[in-house]
Each structure stands twice: as structure tokens, then as C-alpha cells.
Design a protein around this motif. Structure first.
Motif, PDB file in Angstrom:
ATOM      1  N   ASN A  77       0.822  -1.214   0.000  1.00  0.00           N
ATOM      2  CA  ASN A  77       0.000   0.000   0.000  1.00  0.00           C
ATOM      3  C   ASN A  77       0.854   1.262   0.000  1.00  0.00           C
ATOM      4  O   ASN A  77       0.505   2.260  -0.637  1.00  0.00           O
ATOM      5  CB  ASN A  77      -0.949   0.002   1.199  1.00  0.00           C
ATOM      6  N   LYS A  78       1.960   1.230   0.725  1.00  0.00           N
ATOM      7  CA  LYS A  78       2.861   2.394   0.738  1.00  0.00           C
ATOM      8  C   LYS A  78       3.366   2.702  -0.673  1.00  0.00           C
ATOM      9  O   LYS A  78       3.402   3.856  -1.098  1.00  0.00           O
ATOM     10  CB  LYS A  78       4.057   2.131   1.665  1.00  0.00           C
ATOM     11  N   LYS A  79       3.741   1.655  -1.383  1.00  0.00           N
ATOM     12  CA  LYS A  79       4.239   1.836  -2.753  1.00  0.00           C
ATOM     13  C   LYS A  79       3.151   2.409  -3.657  1.00  0.00           C
ATOM     14  O   LYS A  79       3.392   3.321  -4.464  1.00  0.00           O
ATOM     15  CB  LYS A  79       4.733   0.496  -3.300  1.00  0.00           C
ATOM     16  N   ALA A  80       1.908   1.902  -3.496  1.00  0.00           N
ATOM     17  CA  ALA A  80       0.798   2.377  -4.330  1.00  0.00           C
ATOM     18  C   ALA A  80       0.420   3.820  -3.990  1.00  0.00           C
ATOM     19  O   ALA A  80       0.110   4.622  -4.883  1.00  0.00           O
ATOM     20  CB  ALA A  80      -0.412   1.461  -4.147  1.00  0.00           C
ATOM     21  N   ILE A  81       0.439   4.162  -2.701  1.00  0.00           N
ATOM     22  CA  ILE A  81       0.146   5.537  -2.279  1.00  0.00           C
ATOM     23  C   ILE A  81       1.166   6.498  -2.892  1.00  0.00           C
ATOM     24  O   ILE A  81       0.808   7.564  -3.412  1.00  0.00           O
ATOM     25  CB  ILE A  81       0.149   5.646  -0.730  1.00  0.00           C
ATOM     26  N   TYR A  82       2.434   6.090  -2.867  1.00  0.00           N
ATOM     27  CA  TYR A  82       3.505   6.941  -3.417  1.00  0.00           C
ATOM     28  C   TYR A  82       3.391   7.072  -4.937  1.00  0.00           C
ATOM     29  O   TYR A  82       3.297   8.188  -5.468  1.00  0.00           O
ATOM     30  CB  TYR A  82       4.867   6.349  -3.040  1.00  0.00           C
ATOM     31  N   SER A  83       3.374   5.952  -5.629  1.00  0.00           N
ATOM     32  CA  SER A  83       3.422   5.995  -7.096  1.00  0.00           C
ATOM     33  C   SER A  83       2.173   6.629  -7.693  1.00  0.00           C
ATOM     34  O   SER A  83       2.249   7.325  -8.710  1.00  0.00           O
ATOM     35  CB  SER A  83       3.623   4.583  -7.662  1.00  0.00           C
ATOM     36  N   SER A  84       1.015   6.413  -7.068  1.00  0.00           N
ATOM     37  CA  SER A  84      -0.226   6.968  -7.620  1.00  0.00           C
ATOM     38  C   SER A  84      -0.243   8.490  -7.553  1.00  0.00           C
ATOM     39  O   SER A  84      -0.988   9.138  -8.293  1.00  0.00           O
ATOM     40  CB  SER A  84      -1.437   6.394  -6.890  1.00  0.00           C
TER      41      SER A  84
END
Length: 299
Positions: A77-84
Motif C-alpha cells: 500500500n505504501k508503494k501504491a500511495i507513493y506511485s499513484s
């Protein structure tokens, strides 16, 4: 007819903006992965495509794209929050600069959560203390990506938005549910500050910034934050619920685990002041939490 383009506008805030600007006789287009009407245009937030044509001669581009932070902060989720957030901001910057006649304005979402938790010291745009944890670092990276794109023909505004209270979504929906079932007491100490803004002031602020030709960083929140205890008490009064069970920190942590979210969303003290809006003469429609809730829940 003037046009507004809203990236990632299929959620609560996007619909609030769409309704507002449509009523002001703007043509509004939503960039979304799942278009369902003529005014919704496909994009995936990663690639250039036909959607870029809509940016030509637009009055404003408003970027709301980003995975919700209402989730557990695991690595996926951290990766998705950042990249999005970062990838879409970089993509929009590229698209703006490929335009012959780019949008006059580019509003990019950020968050009032960028500031450190504070009970006594208000955070303004000029003197706010920017913190160093996952949420704050996401906000810093988001703003950095936005600032690194130079747009000579487009004014740029960072919206450090606080909790937006609205009729059809946002933070008020789960709070109403808790209150309805007798769970609308204070959360943790109840003393944590809550910076908020009514959906009408959110839309009016964006119009105000365009009308005044302003740019830079703006905190979007009421002049005086409330606190969690007052927020929940006001909500109970408006909904005519006589009692509300309070939530100690251990219970919040347990509940957050089971519903897949993080306790900081309710325990952090968000003490944020819209100094620049006030200095430029913006008059808030709603500043009292109880009056704002009455309008949103009863009307």
C-alpha cells in the motif's frame, strides 16, 4: 465555454468540483480509469493518450489522483500511495508542457497532514513545521514532483487540503455511522485538533484563487480548528443521538487493524491555519463546526 479538467475526479471531491463548476457554466471533464459518460475520459495515470487534447485552452487542470490513505501502511500500500501521486503528477506536467495552449491553472492536491502534529502551535504556510514520517514524506515528495515541473504559461497552486466535510462522502460518512450506532464519543484524548473545511468553501476557494490570479501553496481549512471532542459532540447533537461511547487509544488501534486502516487518521492533532487565504481576503462561508454539520446533515 471555459473548461475544467479533473484528474482522478471520480471520487467524492471530484464530484463536488464537477457539480460546482458545471453550475457555473464550465464544461467539466473527468480523467478516470473507468469512464461512464461523455464527460469522462479514459486515462490510466501512467501513459500519454487522447486525454491530453482536453488540456488545450483549458481554464484549469485540477489533480486529485492518488490512492486513498485509508488503508494499512504495509509495503504494498505504501508503494501504491507513493506511485499513484508522484507518477500522475509527473505525467500531467509532461502533458501540460506538450500543449500549444496549456491550462491557465494547474491545481495539485497535497494535504494538511504535511505538518507535524501540534496542539498549541498553529501551522501556517510560512511558519508551519513540516514533519518526517510516512504520510508527511509522501506529501513532501508529491509537492516536490509538482514543483520540479516548470510551466511558463500555467500558474501552479498546491492545495494543502484538510478534512473536507461533505454531504455525499468523505470523512463525514464513517463518523455518521459511528454516531448512529452509539459509538460517536471522543477518540483517544479527544483534545487533538481537527482542521476541516466545508465542501462549499473547498470549491469556492479554488474559484477565489483563479479569480485573484494567485499561485503558490495554500492551506485549505477553517481559520480556527475544532477538536475531536467538540466535533463528535456536535455530530451527536445534530443527529439527536444522546450518547456516544468513547474510544481509548488501545481500542482505536484494535479497530484500525480489523477494518484495515491506521489510527493516525483520527489521533493526529492537525492544527492548521489558512493564513494566505485570509490575507488575500477570502471569506469563509462556514467556520462553526456545528452549523456546518447542521447544513450537511439536515438539508
Amino acid at each position: 465555454m471555459k473548461t475544467i479538467i479533473i484528474a482522478g475526479g471520480s471520487g467524492f471531491l471530484g464530484q463536488v468540483l464537477k457539480d460546482y463548476f458545471t453550475n457555473k457554466n464550465y464544461k467539466v471533464f473527468i480523467l478516470t480509469r473507468n469512464p461512464k459518460s461523455d464527460t469522462e475520459i479514459y486515462w490510466n495515470g501512467i501513459d500519454l493518450g487522447n486525454w491530453t487534447k482536453q488540456l488545450e485552452n483549458a481554464e484549469a487542470l485540477i489533480n486529485l489522483a492518488g490512492k486513498s490513505v485509508d488503508c494499512r501502511y504495509n509495503e504494498k500500500n505504501k508503494k501504491a500511495i507513493y506511485s499513484s501521486r508522484i507518477d500522475t503528477t509527473n505525467l500531467l506536467g509532461l502533458a501540460v508542457n506538450l500543449c500549444d495552449n496549456p491550462p491557465k491553472y494547474w491545481f495539485n492536491s497535497s494535504t494538511a497532514t504535511i505538518y507535524e502534529s501540534s496542539f498549541d502551535r498553529p501551522n501556517t504556510e510560512k511558519n508551519g513545521i513540516i514533519g518526517d514520517d510516512f504520510s508527511m514524506n509522501i506529501a513532501k515528495s508529491w509537492e516536490r514532483a509538482f514543483n520540479e515541473t516548470t510551466t511558463p504559461k500555467t500558474k501552479k497552486v498546491i492545495l494543502r487540503t484538510s478534512i473536507v466535510l461533505g454531504k455525499k462522502g468523505g470523512a463525514l460518512t464513517p463518523l455518521k455511522q459511528l454516531t448512529k450506532f452509539g459509538l460517536g464519543g471522543k477518540q483517544a484524548s479527544g483534545n487533538q485538533k481537527v482542521s476541516w473545511i466545508h465542501e462549499d468553501d473547498f470549491t469556492n476557494t479554488i474559484q477565489f484563487l483563479m479569480d485573484k490570479k494567485l499561485e503558490g501553496i495554500f492551506n485549505l481549512c477553517v481559520p480556527e480548528p475544532t477538536n475531536n471532542k467538540t466535533l463528535m459532540k456536535s455530530l451527536r447533537a445534530v443527529m439527536k443521538i444522546p450518547f456516544g461511547i468513547s474510544h481509548p487509544l488501545w481500542l482505536l488501534k484494535l479497530g484500525a487493524f480489523f477494518i484495515g486502516t491506521e489510527t493516525e487518521l483520527v489521533t493526529k492533532s492537525r492544527n492548521v491555519i489558512p493564513e494566505k487565504l485570509l490575507k488575500n481576503g477570502y471569506n469563509f462561508k462556514y467556520t462553526n463546526i456545528k452549523l456546518a454539520l447542521e447544513g450537511l446533515i439536515k438539508n
